[in-house]
Design a protein around this motif. Structure first.
Motif, PDB file in Angstrom:
ATOM      1  N   ILE A  22      29.844  24.683  91.143  1.00  0.00           N
ATOM      2  CA  ILE A  22      29.557  24.011  90.123  1.00  0.00           C
ATOM      3  C   ILE A  22      28.961  22.543  90.243  1.00  0.00           C
ATOM      4  O   ILE A  22      27.964  22.274  89.713  1.00  0.00           O
ATOM      5  CB  ILE A  22      30.734  23.919  88.885  1.00  0.00           C
ATOM      6  N   GLY A  23      29.380  22.163  91.217  1.00  0.00           N
ATOM      7  CA  GLY A  23      29.016  20.556  91.483  1.00  0.00           C
ATOM      8  C   GLY A  23      27.949  20.440  92.464  1.00  0.00           C
ATOM      9  O   GLY A  23      27.136  19.497  92.606  1.00  0.00           O
ATOM     10  N   GLY A  24      27.325  21.638  92.641  1.00  0.00           N
ATOM     11  CA  GLY A  24      26.218  21.578  93.678  1.00  0.00           C
ATOM     12  C   GLY A  24      26.424  21.347  95.147  1.00  0.00           C
ATOM     13  O   GLY A  24      25.307  21.149  95.867  1.00  0.00           O
ATOM     14  N   THR A  25      27.653  21.616  95.324  1.00  0.00           N
ATOM     15  CA  THR A  25      27.769  21.020  97.011  1.00  0.00           C
ATOM     16  C   THR A  25      28.433  22.424  97.832  1.00  0.00           C
ATOM     17  O   THR A  25      29.157  22.178  98.456  1.00  0.00           O
ATOM     18  CB  THR A  25      28.862  19.947  97.129  1.00  0.00           C
ATOM     19  N   PHE A  26      27.911  23.535  97.324  1.00  0.00           N
ATOM     20  CA  PHE A  26      28.419  24.888  98.008  1.00  0.00           C
ATOM     21  C   PHE A  26      27.436  25.277  98.949  1.00  0.00           C
ATOM     22  O   PHE A  26      26.917  26.394  98.826  1.00  0.00           O
ATOM     23  CB  PHE A  26      28.538  25.771  96.901  1.00  0.00           C
ATOM     24  N   SER A  27      26.933  24.389  99.945  1.00  0.00           N
ATOM     25  CA  SER A  27      25.810  24.684 100.945  1.00  0.00           C
ATOM     26  C   SER A  27      26.266  25.656 102.063  1.00  0.00           C
ATOM     27  O   SER A  27      25.378  26.025 102.506  1.00  0.00           O
ATOM     28  CB  SER A  27      25.250  23.359 101.468  1.00  0.00           C
ATOM     29  N   ASP A  28      27.473  25.669 102.326  1.00  0.00           N
ATOM     30  CA  ASP A  28      28.112  26.423 103.591  1.00  0.00           C
ATOM     31  C   ASP A  28      28.973  27.680 103.044  1.00  0.00           C
ATOM     32  O   ASP A  28      29.933  27.917 103.457  1.00  0.00           O
ATOM     33  CB  ASP A  28      28.551  25.498 104.336  1.00  0.00           C
ATOM     34  N   CYS A  29      28.119  28.514 102.171  1.00  0.00           N
ATOM     35  CA  CYS A  29      28.904  29.234 101.661  1.00  0.00           C
ATOM     36  C   CYS A  29      29.317  30.696 102.384  1.00  0.00           C
ATOM     37  O   CYS A  29      28.423  31.212 103.147  1.00  0.00           O
ATOM     38  CB  CYS A  29      28.227  29.963 100.392  1.00  0.00           C
ATOM     39  N   PRO A  30      30.365  30.871 102.688  1.00  0.00           N
ATOM     40  CA  PRO A  30      30.884  32.022 103.548  1.00  0.00           C
ATOM     41  C   PRO A  30      30.293  33.462 103.108  1.00  0.00           C
ATOM     42  O   PRO A  30      30.392  34.700 103.616  1.00  0.00           O
ATOM     43  CB  PRO A  30      32.242  32.270 103.567  1.00  0.00           C
ATOM     44  N   TYR A  31      30.127  33.881 101.743  1.00  0.00           N
ATOM     45  CA  TYR A  31      29.834  35.078 101.066  1.00  0.00           C
ATOM     46  C   TYR A  31      28.215  35.086 101.007  1.00  0.00           C
ATOM     47  O   TYR A  31      27.882  36.149 100.694  1.00  0.00           O
ATOM     48  CB  TYR A  31      30.152  35.115  99.910  1.00  0.00           C
ATOM     49  N   TYR A  32      27.362  34.218 101.512  1.00  0.00           N
ATOM     50  CA  TYR A  32      26.055  34.084 101.265  1.00  0.00           C
ATOM     51  C   TYR A  32      25.463  35.402 102.079  1.00  0.00           C
ATOM     52  O   TYR A  32      25.791  35.597 103.252  1.00  0.00           O
ATOM     53  CB  TYR A  32      25.329  32.967 102.013  1.00  0.00           C
ATOM     54  N   ARG A  33      24.649  36.195 101.327  1.00  0.00           N
ATOM     55  CA  ARG A  33      23.943  37.353 101.985  1.00  0.00           C
ATOM     56  C   ARG A  33      22.555  37.226 101.512  1.00  0.00           C
ATOM     57  O   ARG A  33      22.324  37.240 100.240  1.00  0.00           O
ATOM     58  CB  ARG A  33      24.529  38.743 101.672  1.00  0.00           C
ATOM     59  N   PRO A  34      21.525  37.077 102.532  1.00  0.00           N
ATOM     60  CA  PRO A  34      20.009  37.128 102.222  1.00  0.00           C
ATOM     61  C   PRO A  34      19.802  38.328 101.137  1.00  0.00           C
ATOM     62  O   PRO A  34      20.280  39.338 101.530  1.00  0.00           O
ATOM     63  CB  PRO A  34      19.374  36.803 103.136  1.00  0.00           C
ATOM     64  N   GLY A  35      18.751  38.131 100.050  1.00  0.00           N
ATOM     65  CA  GLY A  35      18.368  39.334  99.227  1.00  0.00           C
ATOM     66  C   GLY A  35      17.179  38.707  98.309  1.00  0.00           C
ATOM     67  O   GLY A  35      17.018  37.676  98.241  1.00  0.00           O
ATOM     68  N   ASP A  36      16.298  39.788  98.210  1.00  0.00           N
ATOM     69  CA  ASP A  36      15.243  39.547  97.285  1.00  0.00           C
ATOM     70  C   ASP A  36      15.347  40.533  96.187  1.00  0.00           C
ATOM     71  O   ASP A  36      16.370  41.108  95.819  1.00  0.00           O
ATOM     72  CB  ASP A  36      14.021  39.674  97.845  1.00  0.00           C
ATOM     73  N   GLU A  37      14.515  40.180  95.220  1.00  0.00           N
ATOM     74  CA  GLU A  37      14.672  40.909  93.934  1.00  0.00           C
ATOM     75  C   GLU A  37      14.715  42.529  94.153  1.00  0.00           C
ATOM     76  O   GLU A  37      15.459  43.333  93.590  1.00  0.00           O
ATOM     77  CB  GLU A  37      13.507  40.795  92.933  1.00  0.00           C
ATOM     78  N   TYR A  38      13.974  43.140  95.334  1.00  0.00           N
ATOM     79  CA  TYR A  38      13.829  44.424  95.611  1.00  0.00           C
ATOM     80  C   TYR A  38      15.534  44.989  96.222  1.00  0.00           C
ATOM     81  O   TYR A  38      15.877  45.785  95.635  1.00  0.00           O
ATOM     82  CB  TYR A  38      12.989  44.688  96.497  1.00  0.00           C
ATOM     83  N   THR A  39      15.780  44.167  96.867  1.00  0.00           N
ATOM     84  CA  THR A  39      17.397  44.544  97.413  1.00  0.00           C
ATOM     85  C   THR A  39      18.395  44.517  96.144  1.00  0.00           C
ATOM     86  O   THR A  39      18.999  45.262  96.247  1.00  0.00           O
ATOM     87  CB  THR A  39      17.803  43.418  98.549  1.00  0.00           C
ATOM     88  N   ILE A  40      18.224  43.304  95.341  1.00  0.00           N
ATOM     89  CA  ILE A  40      19.298  43.332  94.298  1.00  0.00           C
ATOM     90  C   ILE A  40      18.955  44.508  93.227  1.00  0.00           C
ATOM     91  O   ILE A  40      19.981  45.199  92.946  1.00  0.00           O
ATOM     92  CB  ILE A  40      19.016  41.949  93.600  1.00  0.00           C
ATOM     93  N   VAL A  41      17.823  44.663  92.904  1.00  0.00           N
ATOM     94  CA  VAL A  41      17.449  46.130  92.035  1.00  0.00           C
ATOM     95  C   VAL A  41      18.171  47.461  92.728  1.00  0.00           C
ATOM     96  O   VAL A  41      18.615  48.033  91.890  1.00  0.00           O
ATOM     97  CB  VAL A  41      15.896  45.888  91.580  1.00  0.00           C
TER      98      VAL A  41
END
Length: 61
Positions: free
Chosen positions: A38-57
């Motif tokens: 919420i504070g905008g300081t979550f830059s090193d997220c351990p859950y991050y997985r790259p995706g684009d709109e096609y992957t998400i759909v």
């Protein structure tokens, strides 16, 4: 989130919540992680997985 670009914007787990009308992380974050997100300081997220709109759909089908 802040107006600047963040990695959340292209993450598979960043989805639009129609109930609240905002984009949010759908991962189960603990209290500290939620505060950083919420504070905008979550830059090193351990859950991050790259995706684009096609992957998400494809995942939502």
């Amino acid at each position: 989130m802040a107006a600047e670009y963040s990695k959340c914007e292209d993450c598979m787990y960043y989805e639009y919540d129609e109930e609240y009308g905002v984009y949010a992380c759908i991962m189960d974050l603990d209290e500290d992680e939620t505060a950083r997100f919420i504070g905008g300081t979550f830059s090193d997220c351990p859950y991050y997985r790259p995706g684009d709109e096609y992957t998400i759909v494809r995942r939502q089908m």
